[in-house]
Scaffold this active site. Structure first.
Site, PDB file in Angstrom:
ATOM      1  N   GLY A  11       0.777  -1.238   0.000  1.00  0.00           N
ATOM      2  CA  GLY A  11       0.000   0.000   0.000  1.00  0.00           C
ATOM      3  C   GLY A  11       0.806   1.284   0.000  1.00  0.00           C
ATOM      4  O   GLY A  11       0.309   2.328   0.421  1.00  0.00           O
ATOM      5  N   ARG A  64     -14.835 -15.391 -10.857  1.00  0.00           N
ATOM      6  CA  ARG A  64     -14.317 -14.019 -10.946  1.00  0.00           C
ATOM      7  C   ARG A  64     -15.444 -12.981 -10.966  1.00  0.00           C
ATOM      8  O   ARG A  64     -15.389 -11.961 -10.296  1.00  0.00           O
ATOM      9  CB  ARG A  64     -13.476 -13.908 -12.226  1.00  0.00           C
ATOM     10  CG  ARG A  64     -12.431 -12.843 -12.193  1.00  0.00           C
ATOM     11  CD  ARG A  64     -11.602 -12.831 -13.462  1.00  0.00           C
ATOM     12  NE  ARG A  64     -10.634 -13.915 -13.568  1.00  0.00           N
ATOM     13  CZ  ARG A  64      -9.520 -14.020 -12.853  1.00  0.00           C
ATOM     14  NH1 ARG A  64      -9.235 -13.124 -11.943  1.00  0.00           N
ATOM     15  NH2 ARG A  64      -8.686 -15.020 -13.016  1.00  0.00           N
ATOM     16  N   MET A  89      -3.769  -7.462  -6.878  1.00  0.00           N
ATOM     17  CA  MET A  89      -3.216  -8.608  -7.592  1.00  0.00           C
ATOM     18  C   MET A  89      -4.278  -9.572  -8.138  1.00  0.00           C
ATOM     19  O   MET A  89      -4.065 -10.772  -8.188  1.00  0.00           O
ATOM     20  CB  MET A  89      -2.238  -9.371  -6.664  1.00  0.00           C
ATOM     21  CG  MET A  89      -1.069  -8.527  -6.207  1.00  0.00           C
ATOM     22  SD  MET A  89      -0.110  -7.838  -7.575  1.00  0.00           S
ATOM     23  CE  MET A  89       0.741  -9.313  -8.145  1.00  0.00           C
ATOM     24  N   ARG A  90      -5.421  -9.039  -8.543  1.00  0.00           N
ATOM     25  CA  ARG A  90      -6.448  -9.872  -9.163  1.00  0.00           C
ATOM     26  C   ARG A  90      -6.714  -9.345 -10.565  1.00  0.00           C
ATOM     27  O   ARG A  90      -6.762  -8.127 -10.772  1.00  0.00           O
ATOM     28  CB  ARG A  90      -7.779  -9.817  -8.390  1.00  0.00           C
ATOM     29  CG  ARG A  90      -7.709 -10.225  -6.951  1.00  0.00           C
ATOM     30  CD  ARG A  90      -7.373 -11.677  -6.755  1.00  0.00           C
ATOM     31  NE  ARG A  90      -8.280 -12.598  -7.419  1.00  0.00           N
ATOM     32  CZ  ARG A  90      -8.016 -13.895  -7.612  1.00  0.00           C
ATOM     33  NH1 ARG A  90      -6.888 -14.407  -7.205  1.00  0.00           N
ATOM     34  NH2 ARG A  90      -8.886 -14.671  -8.223  1.00  0.00           N
ATOM     35  N   ILE A  91      -6.921 -10.275 -11.492  1.00  0.00           N
ATOM     36  CA  ILE A  91      -7.329  -9.860 -12.836  1.00  0.00           C
ATOM     37  C   ILE A  91      -8.825  -9.590 -12.782  1.00  0.00           C
ATOM     38  O   ILE A  91      -9.588 -10.378 -12.220  1.00  0.00           O
ATOM     39  CB  ILE A  91      -6.997 -10.965 -13.860  1.00  0.00           C
ATOM     40  CG1 ILE A  91      -5.477 -11.058 -13.986  1.00  0.00           C
ATOM     41  CG2 ILE A  91      -7.644 -10.666 -15.215  1.00  0.00           C
ATOM     42  CD1 ILE A  91      -5.002 -12.178 -14.864  1.00  0.00           C
ATOM     43  N   ASN A 106      -4.618   2.217 -13.360  1.00  0.00           N
ATOM     44  CA  ASN A 106      -3.665   1.291 -12.729  1.00  0.00           C
ATOM     45  C   ASN A 106      -2.273   1.890 -12.811  1.00  0.00           C
ATOM     46  O   ASN A 106      -1.992   2.699 -13.697  1.00  0.00           O
ATOM     47  CB  ASN A 106      -3.694  -0.039 -13.495  1.00  0.00           C
ATOM     48  CG  ASN A 106      -2.725  -1.068 -12.927  1.00  0.00           C
ATOM     49  OD1 ASN A 106      -2.639  -1.247 -11.703  1.00  0.00           O
ATOM     50  ND2 ASN A 106      -1.980  -1.730 -13.792  1.00  0.00           N
ATOM     51  N   HIS A 108       1.669   0.590 -13.190  1.00  0.00           N
ATOM     52  CA  HIS A 108       2.467  -0.600 -13.528  1.00  0.00           C
ATOM     53  C   HIS A 108       3.944  -0.198 -13.512  1.00  0.00           C
ATOM     54  O   HIS A 108       4.314   0.855 -14.046  1.00  0.00           O
ATOM     55  CB  HIS A 108       2.058  -1.105 -14.917  1.00  0.00           C
ATOM     56  CG  HIS A 108       2.815  -2.333 -15.319  1.00  0.00           C
ATOM     57  ND1 HIS A 108       2.519  -3.592 -14.831  1.00  0.00           N
ATOM     58  CD2 HIS A 108       3.886  -2.491 -16.135  1.00  0.00           C
ATOM     59  CE1 HIS A 108       3.367  -4.470 -15.342  1.00  0.00           C
ATOM     60  NE2 HIS A 108       4.204  -3.823 -16.139  1.00  0.00           N
ATOM     61  N   ASP A 144      -2.511  -4.946 -18.551  1.00  0.00           N
ATOM     62  CA  ASP A 144      -1.509  -3.892 -18.701  1.00  0.00           C
ATOM     63  C   ASP A 144      -1.566  -3.186 -20.059  1.00  0.00           C
ATOM     64  O   ASP A 144      -0.536  -2.784 -20.612  1.00  0.00           O
ATOM     65  CB  ASP A 144      -0.093  -4.436 -18.415  1.00  0.00           C
ATOM     66  CG  ASP A 144       0.015  -4.959 -16.995  1.00  0.00           C
ATOM     67  OD1 ASP A 144      -0.623  -4.394 -16.096  1.00  0.00           O
ATOM     68  OD2 ASP A 144       0.740  -5.950 -16.777  1.00  0.00           O
TER      69      ASP A 144
END
Ligand code: GRF
Length: 208
Positions: A11, A64, A89-91, A106, A108, A144
């Site tokens: 975090g 999901r 960390m979840r798609i 997001n 990256h 991504d």
């Protein structure tokens, strides 16, 4: 602008977003932090400053979509306008991304479109890259990908390891993520196909 931040771990980006939200003209407020992990360190950061948290453990859902629907339920109920993924960390499912199209961003730790996916820093080092960086982008269905808002660069040194490179990049993440959110909150970012326009121009904002 009402913001929800989704995390799974440390975090540190959440922390930088909280700090930025407290600046007088930030234009945004973090009103919910969601984690899929009960022990995510970032939850403590949120609690310390009194931001409501929700733990939605993905293991309690059969697929999901039902997990993602639960997230939607929470964020719809409080009229969230922007979802920031910060080490989440979840798609996310296609239906979730379509529901929140142009409202999910997001960060990256590479200069996208290079080095999508996981284990980025090791792959950058193994490839002998001379520089790397980080990217804030709108989220699309392929991992991504999506229109880029801000990007920063750092050098890669011959003696770098994952730790040294990731900490150099993380410092930049903590600058560009808040910057991107402020730009969106101030209504200065538009999406035009694969591009973002900042103040109507296809440019990177200052500091990027
Ligand atoms: C960051 O490196 C971010 O780029 C990636 O996950 C990491 C999260 O770190 N998506 P933190 O939890 O914000 O400290």
């Amino acid at each position: 602008m009402k913001v929800a931040v989704l995390i799974s771990g440390r975090g540190s980006n959440l922390h930088s977003l909280i700090q930025a939200s407290n600046e007088p003209k930030s234009g945004f407020e973090i009103i919910l932090v969601i984690s899929n992990k009960r022990n995510a360190l970032g939850l403590e950061t949120a609690k310390e400053v009194g931001i409501p948290i929700e733990i939605i453990d993905h293991r309690n859902f059969s697929n999901r979509e039902s997990f993602d629907n639960k997230i939607t339920e929470f964020i719809e109920s409080i009229n969230i306008e922007l979802i920031c993924l910060a080490g989440f960390m979840r798609i996310l499912s296609e239906s979730f991304i379509n529901r929140w199209y142009d409202q999910i961003i997001n960060i990256h730790p590479s200069k996208l479109p290079a080095f999508k996916g996981l284990n980025v820093h090791q792959r950058v080092i193994d490839a002998g890259e001379k520089n790397s960086g980080c990217t804030v982008h709108f989220v699309r269905n392929k991992m991504d990908t999506g229109p880029i808002i801000c990007q920063a660069s750092v050098p890669v040194y011959a003696n770098d390891d994952v730790e040294s490179l990731s900490s150099r990049i993380l410092k930049k993440e903590h600058i560009i993520y808040p910057q991107a959110v402020k730009l969106i909150a101030q209504g200065r970012v538009a999406v035009n196909g694969e591009y973002t326009l900042i103040d109507g121009k296809n440019i990177f904002p200052k500091n990027c």
